[in-house]
Motif scaffolding. Sequence first.
Motif, PDB file in Angstrom:
ATOM      1  N   GLY A 141      50.190  49.294 -16.198  1.00  0.00           N
ATOM      2  CA  GLY A 141      50.469  50.592 -16.798  1.00  0.00           C
ATOM      3  C   GLY A 141      51.189  50.517 -18.127  1.00  0.00           C
ATOM      4  O   GLY A 141      51.700  51.535 -18.620  1.00  0.00           O
ATOM      5  N   GLU A 142      51.201  49.327 -18.742  1.00  0.00           N
ATOM      6  CA  GLU A 142      51.864  49.184 -20.039  1.00  0.00           C
ATOM      7  C   GLU A 142      51.027  49.755 -21.170  1.00  0.00           C
ATOM      8  O   GLU A 142      51.521  49.983 -22.277  1.00  0.00           O
ATOM      9  N   CYS A 143      49.757  49.976 -20.908  1.00  0.00           N
ATOM     10  CA  CYS A 143      48.852  50.606 -21.867  1.00  0.00           C
ATOM     11  C   CYS A 143      47.771  51.321 -21.067  1.00  0.00           C
ATOM     12  O   CYS A 143      47.656  51.142 -19.847  1.00  0.00           O
ATOM     13  N   ASP A 144      46.979  52.133 -21.741  1.00  0.00           N
ATOM     14  CA  ASP A 144      45.947  52.923 -21.077  1.00  0.00           C
ATOM     15  C   ASP A 144      44.543  52.361 -21.285  1.00  0.00           C
ATOM     16  O   ASP A 144      43.625  52.642 -20.500  1.00  0.00           O
ATOM     17  N   VAL A 145      44.381  51.597 -22.344  1.00  0.00           N
ATOM     18  CA  VAL A 145      43.092  51.055 -22.764  1.00  0.00           C
ATOM     19  C   VAL A 145      43.359  49.685 -23.366  1.00  0.00           C
ATOM     20  O   VAL A 145      44.416  49.464 -23.969  1.00  0.00           O
ATOM     21  N   VAL A 146      42.434  48.739 -23.203  1.00  0.00           N
ATOM     22  CA  VAL A 146      42.534  47.470 -23.937  1.00  0.00           C
ATOM     23  C   VAL A 146      41.213  47.207 -24.643  1.00  0.00           C
ATOM     24  O   VAL A 146      40.139  47.616 -24.169  1.00  0.00           O
ATOM     25  N   VAL A 147      41.293  46.528 -25.778  1.00  0.00           N
ATOM     26  CA  VAL A 147      40.108  46.190 -26.563  1.00  0.00           C
ATOM     27  C   VAL A 147      39.932  44.683 -26.561  1.00  0.00           C
ATOM     28  O   VAL A 147      40.851  43.933 -26.907  1.00  0.00           O
ATOM     29  N   HIS A 148      38.755  44.238 -26.148  1.00  0.00           N
ATOM     30  CA  HIS A 148      38.424  42.812 -26.122  1.00  0.00           C
ATOM     31  C   HIS A 148      37.273  42.518 -27.086  1.00  0.00           C
ATOM     32  O   HIS A 148      36.421  43.382 -27.319  1.00  0.00           O
ATOM     33  N   SER A 149      37.217  41.285 -27.592  1.00  0.00           N
ATOM     34  CA  SER A 149      35.964  40.772 -28.134  1.00  0.00           C
ATOM     35  C   SER A 149      35.110  40.423 -26.926  1.00  0.00           C
ATOM     36  O   SER A 149      35.521  39.624 -26.073  1.00  0.00           O
ATOM     37  N   LEU A 150      33.945  41.027 -26.804  1.00  0.00           N
ATOM     38  CA  LEU A 150      33.162  40.899 -25.580  1.00  0.00           C
ATOM     39  C   LEU A 150      32.803  39.446 -25.279  1.00  0.00           C
ATOM     40  O   LEU A 150      32.748  39.037 -24.119  1.00  0.00           O
ATOM     41  N   LYS A 151      32.578  38.645 -26.309  1.00  0.00           N
ATOM     42  CA  LYS A 151      32.202  37.253 -26.068  1.00  0.00           C
ATOM     43  C   LYS A 151      33.333  36.450 -25.423  1.00  0.00           C
ATOM     44  O   LYS A 151      33.094  35.392 -24.843  1.00  0.00           O
ATOM     45  N   ASP A 152      34.570  36.945 -25.528  1.00  0.00           N
ATOM     46  CA  ASP A 152      35.711  36.243 -24.947  1.00  0.00           C
ATOM     47  C   ASP A 152      36.017  36.689 -23.528  1.00  0.00           C
ATOM     48  O   ASP A 152      36.936  36.169 -22.897  1.00  0.00           O
ATOM     49  N   LEU A 153      35.260  37.645 -23.012  1.00  0.00           N
ATOM     50  CA  LEU A 153      35.586  38.262 -21.732  1.00  0.00           C
ATOM     51  C   LEU A 153      34.826  37.573 -20.594  1.00  0.00           C
ATOM     52  O   LEU A 153      33.602  37.487 -20.629  1.00  0.00           O
ATOM     53  N   PRO A 154      35.542  37.079 -19.574  1.00  0.00           N
ATOM     54  CA  PRO A 154      34.854  36.502 -18.407  1.00  0.00           C
ATOM     55  C   PRO A 154      33.921  37.527 -17.781  1.00  0.00           C
ATOM     56  O   PRO A 154      34.138  38.750 -17.878  1.00  0.00           O
ATOM     57  N   THR A 155      32.865  37.053 -17.134  1.00  0.00           N
ATOM     58  CA  THR A 155      31.866  37.963 -16.576  1.00  0.00           C
ATOM     59  C   THR A 155      32.278  38.554 -15.230  1.00  0.00           C
ATOM     60  O   THR A 155      31.734  39.574 -14.813  1.00  0.00           O
ATOM     61  N   ALA A 156      33.224  37.934 -14.539  1.00  0.00           N
ATOM     62  CA  ALA A 156      33.644  38.430 -13.228  1.00  0.00           C
ATOM     63  C   ALA A 156      34.385  39.756 -13.358  1.00  0.00           C
ATOM     64  O   ALA A 156      35.212  39.934 -14.260  1.00  0.00           O
ATOM     65  N   ASN A 157      34.096  40.677 -12.460  1.00  0.00           N
ATOM     66  CA  ASN A 157      34.790  41.958 -12.439  1.00  0.00           C
ATOM     67  C   ASN A 157      36.226  41.785 -11.967  1.00  0.00           C
ATOM     68  O   ASN A 157      36.527  40.920 -11.148  1.00  0.00           O
ATOM     69  N   VAL A 158      37.123  42.611 -12.493  1.00  0.00           N
ATOM     70  CA  VAL A 158      38.522  42.626 -12.062  1.00  0.00           C
ATOM     71  C   VAL A 158      38.749  43.889 -11.251  1.00  0.00           C
ATOM     72  O   VAL A 158      38.518  44.994 -11.759  1.00  0.00           O
ATOM     73  N   PRO A 159      39.154  43.771  -9.993  1.00  0.00           N
ATOM     74  CA  PRO A 159      39.376  44.964  -9.172  1.00  0.00           C
ATOM     75  C   PRO A 159      40.330  45.943  -9.855  1.00  0.00           C
ATOM     76  O   PRO A 159      41.386  45.563 -10.346  1.00  0.00           O
ATOM     77  N   GLY A 160      39.926  47.196  -9.898  1.00  0.00           N
ATOM     78  CA  GLY A 160      40.762  48.225 -10.498  1.00  0.00           C
ATOM     79  C   GLY A 160      40.484  48.483 -11.962  1.00  0.00           C
ATOM     80  O   GLY A 160      41.017  49.446 -12.528  1.00  0.00           O
ATOM     81  N   LEU A 161      39.635  47.650 -12.598  1.00  0.00           N
ATOM     82  CA  LEU A 161      39.342  47.802 -14.021  1.00  0.00           C
ATOM     83  C   LEU A 161      37.837  47.926 -14.250  1.00  0.00           C
ATOM     84  O   LEU A 161      37.040  47.421 -13.468  1.00  0.00           O
ATOM     85  N   THR A 162      37.471  48.586 -15.334  1.00  0.00           N
ATOM     86  CA  THR A 162      36.061  48.727 -15.685  1.00  0.00           C
ATOM     87  C   THR A 162      35.898  48.768 -17.197  1.00  0.00           C
ATOM     88  O   THR A 162      36.781  49.257 -17.913  1.00  0.00           O
ATOM     89  N   ILE A 163      34.796  48.212 -17.694  1.00  0.00           N
ATOM     90  CA  ILE A 163      34.456  48.322 -19.112  1.00  0.00           C
ATOM     91  C   ILE A 163      33.810  49.688 -19.303  1.00  0.00           C
ATOM     92  O   ILE A 163      32.671  49.924 -18.900  1.00  0.00           O
ATOM     93  N   ALA A 164      34.548  50.598 -19.914  1.00  0.00           N
ATOM     94  CA  ALA A 164      34.098  51.978 -20.034  1.00  0.00           C
ATOM     95  C   ALA A 164      33.244  52.219 -21.265  1.00  0.00           C
ATOM     96  O   ALA A 164      32.504  53.198 -21.320  1.00  0.00           O
ATOM     97  N   ALA A 165      33.355  51.326 -22.262  1.00  0.00           N
ATOM     98  CA  ALA A 165      32.580  51.539 -23.480  1.00  0.00           C
ATOM     99  C   ALA A 165      32.316  50.222 -24.193  1.00  0.00           C
ATOM    100  O   ALA A 165      33.186  49.345 -24.247  1.00  0.00           O
ATOM    101  N   VAL A 166      31.113  50.101 -24.705  1.00  0.00           N
ATOM    102  CA  VAL A 166      30.744  49.031 -25.632  1.00  0.00           C
ATOM    103  C   VAL A 166      30.276  49.742 -26.900  1.00  0.00           C
ATOM    104  O   VAL A 166      29.169  50.276 -26.934  1.00  0.00           O
ATOM    105  N   PRO A 167      31.114  49.792 -27.939  1.00  0.00           N
ATOM    106  CA  PRO A 167      30.699  50.456 -29.182  1.00  0.00           C
ATOM    107  C   PRO A 167      29.497  49.752 -29.815  1.00  0.00           C
ATOM    108  O   PRO A 167      29.138  48.635 -29.414  1.00  0.00           O
TER     109      PRO A 167
END
Length: 304
Positions: free
Chosen positions: A69-95
């Motif tokens: 809860g330290e932030c509401d949204v995080v921004v990743h470079s998609l190529k750096d993101l592991p493919t496994a899902n993290v419980p409780g989180l979702t990729i809501a947008a790919v611009p």
Amino acid sequence: MTVIRIGTRGSTLAMAQTTTVACQLESKTGVETEIIPISTQGDRSTESLSTIGGQGVFANALREALLAGECDVVVHSLKDLPTANVPGLTIAAVPKRADERDVLCARDELTLDTLPAGARVGTGSPRRQAQLRSRRPDLEVVDIRGNIDSRLDKVTNGELDAVILAAAGLARAGRAAAITEYLGISGWPTAPGQGALAIEVRDGDEKLVKVLDHKPSRTKTEAERYVLALLDAGCSAPLGAHAVIDDGLLFLDARVYALDGSRYLTSSHALYVNDVEDPAREAAQRVADELLSQGAGDLTGARA
């Protein structure tokens, strides 16, 4: 929610990417945003990515901050993101995706073909290292870490003759003038998701950023990343993938390299986006199955 807090790595590139996302979010929704820099193990360590756990080290701290809860949204470079899902989180947008190509930044305006034998070329990516060894086995490939500026400085000060970087990152950081050659996708496929950003939220908060989602970019990058997941390879694996959508057809190509560049395997498939429920996964399944049948598991460490 009166202010959306956006978590990001504190590097110059990450801050530039996140500032762009924040501006787009404010413009499209009228909300106020606040950028929260978060330190990651990948930023603090100077060891090679393979030693400290691959590209996922950049994402872990951001995800922990989001879950806490330290932030509401995080921004990743998609190529750096592991493919496994993290419980409780979702990729809501790919611009909308930027240029996915790799580029060469070399001294004296040199290109990959005109670099002299024995030239020292730096990259921290096992895929790029394998590609360099495959195309130019006479070069000295140097494993490097650091941000864009520090990598380019190694060329300026003569420590290296060239570095391989991502076109999108250089453009976002305002350093595109350093590029001496754009490497063509057909002969130099790049990391799954390269050039794209991923905006991640806690489950249930998708509406915060859904307006920034670009469906074609999401479909293409999902197809590329599904190949990575189906091969059971990490995001630092020597694998390049590229998807395009043209006239309703999703084309997906992937290439897996031996780390020493001595050989590689390829697969290409296409399907109509409207013919299947999940075109990205279906195309990736066909490509991954073919690669595994060719022996890709021996190159990536994937399970048979």
